[in-house]
Write a protein that holds these residues in place. Structure first.
Motif, mmCIF file in Angstrom:
data_model
loop_
_atom_site.group_PDB
_atom_site.id
_atom_site.type_symbol
_atom_site.label_atom_id
_atom_site.label_comp_id
_atom_site.label_asym_id
_atom_site.label_seq_id
_atom_site.Cartn_x
_atom_site.Cartn_y
_atom_site.Cartn_z
ATOM 1 N N UNK A 289 -44.578 -76.327 -24.710
ATOM 2 C CA UNK A 289 -44.193 -75.191 -23.700
ATOM 3 C C UNK A 289 -43.566 -73.835 -24.959
ATOM 4 N N UNK A 290 -44.464 -74.686 -25.439
ATOM 5 C CA UNK A 290 -44.860 -73.183 -26.845
ATOM 6 C C UNK A 290 -45.342 -71.517 -26.465
ATOM 7 N N UNK A 291 -45.211 -70.558 -26.887
ATOM 8 C CA UNK A 291 -45.346 -69.362 -26.202
ATOM 9 C C UNK A 291 -47.102 -68.764 -25.463
ATOM 10 N N UNK A 292 -47.775 -69.694 -26.644
ATOM 11 C CA UNK A 292 -49.358 -69.721 -25.978
ATOM 12 C C UNK A 292 -49.651 -70.885 -24.931
ATOM 13 N N UNK A 293 -48.405 -71.783 -24.038
ATOM 14 C CA UNK A 293 -49.264 -72.191 -23.049
ATOM 15 C C UNK A 293 -48.117 -72.286 -22.277
ATOM 16 N N UNK A 294 -46.616 -71.577 -22.249
ATOM 17 C CA UNK A 294 -45.439 -71.666 -21.396
ATOM 18 C C UNK A 294 -45.823 -70.871 -19.791
ATOM 19 N N UNK A 295 -46.554 -70.458 -19.684
ATOM 20 C CA UNK A 295 -47.128 -69.626 -18.616
ATOM 21 C C UNK A 295 -47.972 -70.616 -17.746
ATOM 22 N N UNK A 316 -40.999 -85.229 -15.537
ATOM 23 C CA UNK A 316 -41.434 -84.095 -15.867
ATOM 24 C C UNK A 316 -41.231 -83.975 -17.348
ATOM 25 N N UNK A 317 -41.416 -83.873 -17.861
ATOM 26 C CA UNK A 317 -41.104 -83.916 -20.524
ATOM 27 C C UNK A 317 -41.707 -82.288 -20.322
ATOM 28 N N UNK A 318 -41.588 -81.822 -21.487
ATOM 29 C CA UNK A 318 -41.667 -80.733 -22.060
ATOM 30 C C UNK A 318 -40.596 -80.547 -23.654
ATOM 31 N N UNK A 319 -41.460 -80.096 -24.084
ATOM 32 C CA UNK A 319 -41.424 -80.092 -25.202
ATOM 33 C C UNK A 319 -41.728 -78.860 -26.402
ATOM 34 N N UNK A 320 -41.474 -78.837 -26.998
ATOM 35 C CA UNK A 320 -42.210 -78.288 -28.005
ATOM 36 C C UNK A 320 -42.141 -78.211 -29.616
ATOM 37 N N UNK A 331 -34.541 -79.814 -10.764
ATOM 38 C CA UNK A 331 -33.623 -79.789 -9.447
ATOM 39 C C UNK A 331 -32.698 -78.690 -9.615
ATOM 40 N N UNK A 332 -32.478 -78.753 -10.438
ATOM 41 C CA UNK A 332 -31.067 -77.274 -10.754
ATOM 42 C C UNK A 332 -31.229 -76.677 -10.630
ATOM 43 N N UNK A 333 -32.464 -75.712 -11.261
ATOM 44 C CA UNK A 333 -33.028 -74.528 -11.223
ATOM 45 C C UNK A 333 -34.399 -74.647 -10.677
ATOM 46 N N UNK A 334 -34.777 -73.031 -9.514
ATOM 47 C CA UNK A 334 -36.096 -73.139 -9.632
ATOM 48 C C UNK A 334 -37.199 -73.365 -10.152
ATOM 49 N N UNK A 341 -35.274 -71.889 -18.397
ATOM 50 C CA UNK A 341 -33.839 -72.544 -18.867
ATOM 51 C C UNK A 341 -34.927 -73.641 -20.459
ATOM 52 N N UNK A 342 -35.841 -73.994 -19.694
ATOM 53 C CA UNK A 342 -36.029 -75.263 -20.725
ATOM 54 C C UNK A 342 -36.569 -74.363 -22.417
ATOM 55 N N UNK A 343 -36.922 -73.453 -21.975
ATOM 56 C CA UNK A 343 -37.140 -72.228 -23.992
ATOM 57 C C UNK A 343 -35.622 -72.424 -24.325
ATOM 58 N N UNK A 344 -34.621 -71.935 -24.012
ATOM 59 C CA UNK A 344 -33.540 -72.103 -23.601
ATOM 60 C C UNK A 344 -33.211 -72.392 -24.507
ATOM 61 N N UNK A 345 -33.676 -74.540 -24.303
ATOM 62 C CA UNK A 345 -33.003 -75.827 -24.855
ATOM 63 C C UNK A 345 -33.936 -75.848 -26.075
#
Length: 453
Positions: A289-295, A316-320, A331-334, A341-345
């Motif tokens: 989910x880095x900037x170049x791939x987030x979209x 589903x898993x996300x990393x930077x 599940x909690x967020x649309x 929200x992932x980027x915030x974390x």
């Protein structure tokens, strides 16, 4: 009426109500039974035959009301010159007597004008309209089929006659009102047959739009692309939600049994059985989910989470820099806002693929088995850190298949800090995926591998 029904079917298809050839035949047979005299019965019978879902019923009702409605053509005849009750054709040249349209306009015969417009529209093929840019041209063609050139010639000839100016002005006013009615008619045909064509062209363009384009994605396009992703997912869900397998017991497969019996004169010596089986894939999705791939990650997660009818299990898993599970966030967020929200974390960290693979194998490797398809989404740029190829090999051994989607062109996979060319040998499929069209094709390939043969 057959031609009108065929045009109605085309209008329904333009409104996203699917009408197959078999359903069209059924509709013709239904209409032959119920007739046209009772409008509500006619409408309900067609609706029951053609609309399959609640959404299609709504679109059917709107299309039916638009298609079979006829706006009242309002023509107020201009007052004739001279004495009241005189011939409205007075003051026009002799050739005007041969023009039925001129008399209709001057007498304000709305019913005859409406009928003439319908007949001219059929000759001009107005119902074949596809784009809004065709409206002006088809309006002109409609007027020409009605006899516009003759009306203009009569007006010019009348102005050359002594005392013919008033009659020419009245006919000119009638011509202007006719043009307005023709514009309204063509606009209604566009609404019926081509109102969605602009949207379809826009969707085709967005399906080819690069997800990592410089400057990001316009917010308006973002919303349309989210809707397009869900539409693609629904199409795939409808296609792959149920599968049939042959079996040695269960319900007899009549069609295949009859086909097998043909060499034996119709005697069913070979009985083919069938069972219903739902074969759903299990997917583990690991997204950079880095900037170049987030979209691209956002659209991939939206796509996969919209396939809930087809996917048995979705992790589903996300990393930077570090990797985390995002199931609870999704599940909690649309899904549309989950990436933020992932980027915030974990966002805005230095990308480290090796450390992310280490986190996954330490905490979540038990989610991968021989039924699981692992989908990686990332550009493979690890800032020269250890790529941990040994962990990638472990995932490959445990998984049914490993698929890597890279937004960058393949020619970039060995340039700079990219280790994609080293990961590629552990992937069953590694492809450039930078548009929604490419994403749909790859996800469909994944679903197809779960179809029993």
């Amino acid at each position: 009426m057959q031609g009108a029904l065929e045009d109605f079917f085309r209008a329904l298809r333009a409104a996203d109500v699917k009408v197959s050839p078999v359903e069209a035949i059924d509709a013709h047979l239904t209409v032959a039974k119920v007739g046209f005299s009772d409008r509500e019965l006619f409408k309900d019978a067609l609706c029951a035959t053609l609309a399959k879902t609640a959404d299609e019923v709504v679109r059917f009702d709107a299309t039916f009301d638009t298609f079979f409605a006829r706006d009242q053509v309002s023509f107020t005849p201009p007052p004739p010159s001279g004495q009241d009750g005189g011939d409205p054709m007075d003051g026009l040249p002799p050739e005007a007597a041969e023009s039925d349209l001129a008399r209709m306009l001057l007498e304000g015969d709305a019913a005859s004008i409406a009928q003439a417009m319908e007949e001219a529209a059929e000759r001009a093929q107005v119902s074949q309209i596809r784009l809004s840019t065709q409206r002006s041209r088809l309006t002109r063609r409609l007027l020409e089929e009605m006899g516009l050139a003759q009306i203009e010639a009569i007006i010019n000839a009348a102005r050359k006659l002594e005392g013919g100016g008033d009659a020419a002005d009245r006919l000119e006013a009638g011509k202007r009102r006719l043009a307005e009615e023709a514009q309204r008619y063509v606009a209604r045909q566009h609404e019926l047959y081509a109102s969605g064509s602009g949207k379809m062209l826009r969707e085709e363009m967005l399906a080819r739009k690069a997800l990592n384009a410089e400057g990001g994605i316009d917010p308006v396009d973002q919303a349309m692309m989210q809707a397009l992703v869900k539409k693609m997912a629904k199409r795939l869900a409808d296609r792959y939600s149920r599968r049939r397998n042959r079996a040695k017991r269960g319900h007899m497969d009549i069609r295949r049994t009859l086909r097998k019996s043909m060499p034996y004169g119709g005697m069913p010596f070979e009985v083919i059985w069938k069972t219903e089986k739902i074969d759903k894939p299990s997917i583990v999705c690991i997204c950079d989910v880095s900037k170049s791939v987030a979209a691209a990650a956002q659209f991939l997660l939206t796509f996969l989470y919209s396939l809930n009818e087809v996917v048995d299990r979705m992790e589903a898993y996300a990393f930077s820099g570090r990797l985390i599970s995002v199931n609870n966030i999704l599940d909690d967020e649309h899904v549309d806002g989950a990436i933020f929200e992932v980027l915030k974390r974990i966002g805005f960290q230095q990308t480290d693929y090796g450390k992310s693979l280490e986190d996954f194998c330490e905490n979540h490797l038990d989610h991968v088995d021989r039924h699981t398809t692992v989908i990686f989404l990332g550009d493979g740029r690890s800032n020269y850190a250890d790529p941990r190829l040994d962990l990638m090999a472990t995932i490959q051994k445990r998984a049914r298949s490993v698929i890597w989607l890279n937004p960058e062109p393949e020619s970039y996979w060995s340039q700079g800090d990219s280790v994609m060319y080293r990961y590629e040998r552990f992937c069953h499929v590694a492809k450039t995926c930078n548009t929604l069209g490419q994403l749909e094709r790859i996800i469909e390939d994944v679903l197809r591998t779960y179809v029993p043969h």
